[in-house]
Design a protein around this motif. Structure first.
Motif, PDB file in Angstrom:
ATOM      1  N   ASP A  19       1.152  -5.942  -8.416  1.00  0.00           N
ATOM      2  CA  ASP A  19       1.203  -5.226  -7.161  1.00  0.00           C
ATOM      3  C   ASP A  19       2.161  -4.042  -7.269  1.00  0.00           C
ATOM      4  O   ASP A  19       3.197  -4.127  -7.921  1.00  0.00           O
ATOM      5  CB  ASP A  19       1.701  -6.138  -6.036  1.00  0.00           C
ATOM      6  N   MET A  20       1.794  -2.942  -6.594  1.00  0.00           N
ATOM      7  CA  MET A  20       2.667  -1.784  -6.531  1.00  0.00           C
ATOM      8  C   MET A  20       2.867  -1.403  -5.077  1.00  0.00           C
ATOM      9  O   MET A  20       2.026  -1.708  -4.221  1.00  0.00           O
ATOM     10  CB  MET A  20       2.088  -0.618  -7.338  1.00  0.00           C
ATOM     11  N   ALA A  21       3.984  -0.763  -4.801  1.00  0.00           N
ATOM     12  CA  ALA A  21       4.307  -0.467  -3.411  1.00  0.00           C
ATOM     13  C   ALA A  21       5.189   0.773  -3.329  1.00  0.00           C
ATOM     14  O   ALA A  21       5.796   1.202  -4.316  1.00  0.00           O
ATOM     15  CB  ALA A  21       5.019  -1.648  -2.763  1.00  0.00           C
ATOM     16  N   TRP A  22       5.214   1.339  -2.135  1.00  0.00           N
ATOM     17  CA  TRP A  22       6.156   2.412  -1.801  1.00  0.00           C
ATOM     18  C   TRP A  22       7.090   1.896  -0.707  1.00  0.00           C
ATOM     19  O   TRP A  22       6.637   1.314   0.288  1.00  0.00           O
ATOM     20  CB  TRP A  22       5.423   3.649  -1.303  1.00  0.00           C
ATOM     21  N   TYR A  23       8.362   2.109  -0.919  1.00  0.00           N
ATOM     22  CA  TYR A  23       9.389   1.832   0.078  1.00  0.00           C
ATOM     23  C   TYR A  23      10.068   3.153   0.430  1.00  0.00           C
ATOM     24  O   TYR A  23       9.931   4.141  -0.296  1.00  0.00           O
ATOM     25  CB  TYR A  23      10.448   0.879  -0.486  1.00  0.00           C
ATOM     26  N   ARG A  24      10.806   3.154   1.512  1.00  0.00           N
ATOM     27  CA  ARG A  24      11.598   4.331   1.852  1.00  0.00           C
ATOM     28  C   ARG A  24      12.909   3.898   2.482  1.00  0.00           C
ATOM     29  O   ARG A  24      13.005   2.821   3.072  1.00  0.00           O
ATOM     30  CB  ARG A  24      10.841   5.271   2.791  1.00  0.00           C
ATOM     31  N   GLN A  25      13.889   4.776   2.334  1.00  0.00           N
ATOM     32  CA  GLN A  25      15.205   4.519   2.918  1.00  0.00           C
ATOM     33  C   GLN A  25      15.749   5.807   3.508  1.00  0.00           C
ATOM     34  O   GLN A  25      15.962   6.785   2.788  1.00  0.00           O
ATOM     35  CB  GLN A  25      16.163   3.963   1.869  1.00  0.00           C
ATOM     36  N   ALA A  26      15.923   5.796   4.818  1.00  0.00           N
ATOM     37  CA  ALA A  26      16.512   6.925   5.522  1.00  0.00           C
ATOM     38  C   ALA A  26      18.030   6.752   5.581  1.00  0.00           C
ATOM     39  O   ALA A  26      18.531   5.627   5.476  1.00  0.00           O
ATOM     40  CB  ALA A  26      15.936   7.020   6.927  1.00  0.00           C
ATOM     41  N   PRO A  27      18.774   7.846   5.762  1.00  0.00           N
ATOM     42  CA  PRO A  27      20.231   7.752   5.822  1.00  0.00           C
ATOM     43  C   PRO A  27      20.692   6.766   6.900  1.00  0.00           C
ATOM     44  O   PRO A  27      20.223   6.822   8.040  1.00  0.00           O
ATOM     45  CB  PRO A  27      20.657   9.181   6.162  1.00  0.00           C
ATOM     46  N   LYS A  48      20.017   3.677   7.161  1.00  0.00           N
ATOM     47  CA  LYS A  48      19.060   2.615   7.467  1.00  0.00           C
ATOM     48  C   LYS A  48      18.766   1.784   6.229  1.00  0.00           C
ATOM     49  O   LYS A  48      19.014   2.205   5.101  1.00  0.00           O
ATOM     50  CB  LYS A  48      17.765   3.210   8.025  1.00  0.00           C
ATOM     51  N   GLU A  49      18.196   0.603   6.449  1.00  0.00           N
ATOM     52  CA  GLU A  49      17.823  -0.253   5.334  1.00  0.00           C
ATOM     53  C   GLU A  49      16.519   0.240   4.704  1.00  0.00           C
ATOM     54  O   GLU A  49      15.705   0.900   5.356  1.00  0.00           O
ATOM     55  CB  GLU A  49      17.648  -1.701   5.826  1.00  0.00           C
ATOM     56  N   ARG A  50      16.338  -0.121   3.449  1.00  0.00           N
ATOM     57  CA  ARG A  50      15.089   0.211   2.771  1.00  0.00           C
ATOM     58  C   ARG A  50      13.956  -0.594   3.410  1.00  0.00           C
ATOM     59  O   ARG A  50      14.098  -1.793   3.668  1.00  0.00           O
ATOM     60  CB  ARG A  50      15.197  -0.114   1.283  1.00  0.00           C
ATOM     61  N   GLU A  51      12.830   0.061   3.657  1.00  0.00           N
ATOM     62  CA  GLU A  51      11.699  -0.596   4.307  1.00  0.00           C
ATOM     63  C   GLU A  51      10.412  -0.369   3.520  1.00  0.00           C
ATOM     64  O   GLU A  51      10.234   0.662   2.871  1.00  0.00           O
ATOM     65  CB  GLU A  51      11.518  -0.067   5.736  1.00  0.00           C
ATOM     66  N   LEU A  52       9.526  -1.343   3.625  1.00  0.00           N
ATOM     67  CA  LEU A  52       8.228  -1.241   2.975  1.00  0.00           C
ATOM     68  C   LEU A  52       7.348  -0.262   3.731  1.00  0.00           C
ATOM     69  O   LEU A  52       7.207  -0.350   4.952  1.00  0.00           O
ATOM     70  CB  LEU A  52       7.557  -2.611   2.932  1.00  0.00           C
ATOM     71  N   VAL A  53       6.730   0.658   3.015  1.00  0.00           N
ATOM     72  CA  VAL A  53       5.812   1.626   3.613  1.00  0.00           C
ATOM     73  C   VAL A  53       4.362   1.190   3.406  1.00  0.00           C
ATOM     74  O   VAL A  53       3.577   1.136   4.347  1.00  0.00           O
ATOM     75  CB  VAL A  53       6.011   3.026   3.004  1.00  0.00           C
ATOM     76  N   ALA A  54       4.020   0.875   2.164  1.00  0.00           N
ATOM     77  CA  ALA A  54       2.648   0.476   1.847  1.00  0.00           C
ATOM     78  C   ALA A  54       2.648  -0.295   0.534  1.00  0.00           C
ATOM     79  O   ALA A  54       3.494  -0.069  -0.321  1.00  0.00           O
ATOM     80  CB  ALA A  54       1.733   1.696   1.742  1.00  0.00           C
ATOM     81  N   ARG A  55       1.634  -1.184   0.425  1.00  0.00           N
ATOM     82  CA  ARG A  55       1.519  -2.000  -0.783  1.00  0.00           C
ATOM     83  C   ARG A  55       0.060  -2.047  -1.198  1.00  0.00           C
ATOM     84  O   ARG A  55      -0.844  -2.006  -0.356  1.00  0.00           O
ATOM     85  CB  ARG A  55       2.010  -3.426  -0.499  1.00  0.00           C
ATOM     86  N   ILE A  56      -0.175  -2.128  -2.512  1.00  0.00           N
ATOM     87  CA  ILE A  56      -1.542  -2.235  -3.023  1.00  0.00           C
ATOM     88  C   ILE A  56      -1.553  -3.213  -4.190  1.00  0.00           C
ATOM     89  O   ILE A  56      -0.707  -3.152  -5.084  1.00  0.00           O
ATOM     90  CB  ILE A  56      -2.094  -0.852  -3.436  1.00  0.00           C
ATOM     91  N   THR A  57      -2.495  -4.146  -4.146  1.00  0.00           N
ATOM     92  CA  THR A  57      -2.622  -5.104  -5.239  1.00  0.00           C
ATOM     93  C   THR A  57      -3.415  -4.486  -6.381  1.00  0.00           C
ATOM     94  O   THR A  57      -4.018  -3.413  -6.247  1.00  0.00           O
ATOM     95  CB  THR A  57      -3.333  -6.379  -4.773  1.00  0.00           C
ATOM     96  N   ARG A  58      -3.438  -5.193  -7.489  1.00  0.00           N
ATOM     97  CA  ARG A  58      -4.197  -4.709  -8.638  1.00  0.00           C
ATOM     98  C   ARG A  58      -5.705  -4.672  -8.304  1.00  0.00           C
ATOM     99  O   ARG A  58      -6.442  -3.878  -8.866  1.00  0.00           O
ATOM    100  CB  ARG A  58      -3.929  -5.585  -9.852  1.00  0.00           C
ATOM    101  N   ALA A  59      -6.105  -5.519  -7.356  1.00  0.00           N
ATOM    102  CA  ALA A  59      -7.502  -5.551  -6.906  1.00  0.00           C
ATOM    103  C   ALA A  59      -7.751  -4.588  -5.752  1.00  0.00           C
ATOM    104  O   ALA A  59      -8.795  -4.675  -5.107  1.00  0.00           O
ATOM    105  CB  ALA A  59      -7.879  -6.979  -6.506  1.00  0.00           C
ATOM    106  N   PHE A  60      -6.787  -3.720  -5.468  1.00  0.00           N
ATOM    107  CA  PHE A  60      -6.922  -2.628  -4.492  1.00  0.00           C
ATOM    108  C   PHE A  60      -6.884  -3.077  -3.034  1.00  0.00           C
ATOM    109  O   PHE A  60      -7.284  -2.325  -2.144  1.00  0.00           O
ATOM    110  CB  PHE A  60      -8.194  -1.799  -4.746  1.00  0.00           C
ATOM    111  N   THR A  81      -4.868  -3.412   0.322  1.00  0.00           N
ATOM    112  CA  THR A  81      -3.757  -2.605   0.812  1.00  0.00           C
ATOM    113  C   THR A  81      -3.159  -3.162   2.095  1.00  0.00           C
ATOM    114  O   THR A  81      -3.818  -3.883   2.854  1.00  0.00           O
ATOM    115  CB  THR A  81      -4.186  -1.160   1.058  1.00  0.00           C
ATOM    116  N   ALA A  82      -1.908  -2.808   2.336  1.00  0.00           N
ATOM    117  CA  ALA A  82      -1.223  -3.144   3.579  1.00  0.00           C
ATOM    118  C   ALA A  82      -0.248  -2.016   3.896  1.00  0.00           C
ATOM    119  O   ALA A  82       0.293  -1.388   2.973  1.00  0.00           O
ATOM    120  CB  ALA A  82      -0.480  -4.465   3.462  1.00  0.00           C
ATOM    121  N   TYR A  83      -0.056  -1.760   5.197  1.00  0.00           N
ATOM    122  CA  TYR A  83       0.778  -0.640   5.627  1.00  0.00           C
ATOM    123  C   TYR A  83       1.756  -1.061   6.712  1.00  0.00           C
ATOM    124  O   TYR A  83       1.465  -1.947   7.525  1.00  0.00           O
ATOM    125  CB  TYR A  83      -0.089   0.492   6.182  1.00  0.00           C
TER     126      TYR A  83
END
Length: 113
Positions: free
Chosen positions: A33-41, A43-55, A57-59
């Protein structure tokens, strides 16, 4: 040594678009699985989106309908297409993989007029 290398961040006006890329470099056959997280000044790091190897997705609710995550398994690369960007999307965006566990170095996205 395997690592994740991000690119594509920058400064964009509200309503604009950016595309982030994250590629695994080094000797690796496949990534889970791969994902994008983000962290604003401040604030805590948060999950933005995730995608499995089988495509599958979750947002995060805050980006549904505006962001699209995709991947190219042959290239061990994940992408984040960001549209209708808002000032509150400003953050450092991090790429993540769960197998093997890895984090990218982060790329700054700033949404401002």
């Amino acid at each position: 040594q395997v690592q994740l290398v991000e690119s594509g961040g920058g400064l964009v006006q509200p309503g604009g678009s950016l595309r982030l890329s994250c590629a695994a470099s080094g000797n690796i056959l496949s990534i889970g699985d791969m994902a994008w997280y983000r962290q604003a000044p401040g604030k805590e790091r948060e999950l933005v989106a995730r995608i499995t190897r089988a495509f599958s997705t979750a947002y995060a609710d805050s980006v549904k309908g505006r962001f699209t995550i995709s991947r190219d398994n042959a290239k061990n690369t994940v992408y984040l297409e960001m549209n209708s960007l808002k000032p509150e999307d400003t953050a450092v965006y991090y790429c993540n993989a769960n197998a093997p566990p890895m984090w990218g170095q982060g790329t700054q996205v700033t949404v401002s007029s």
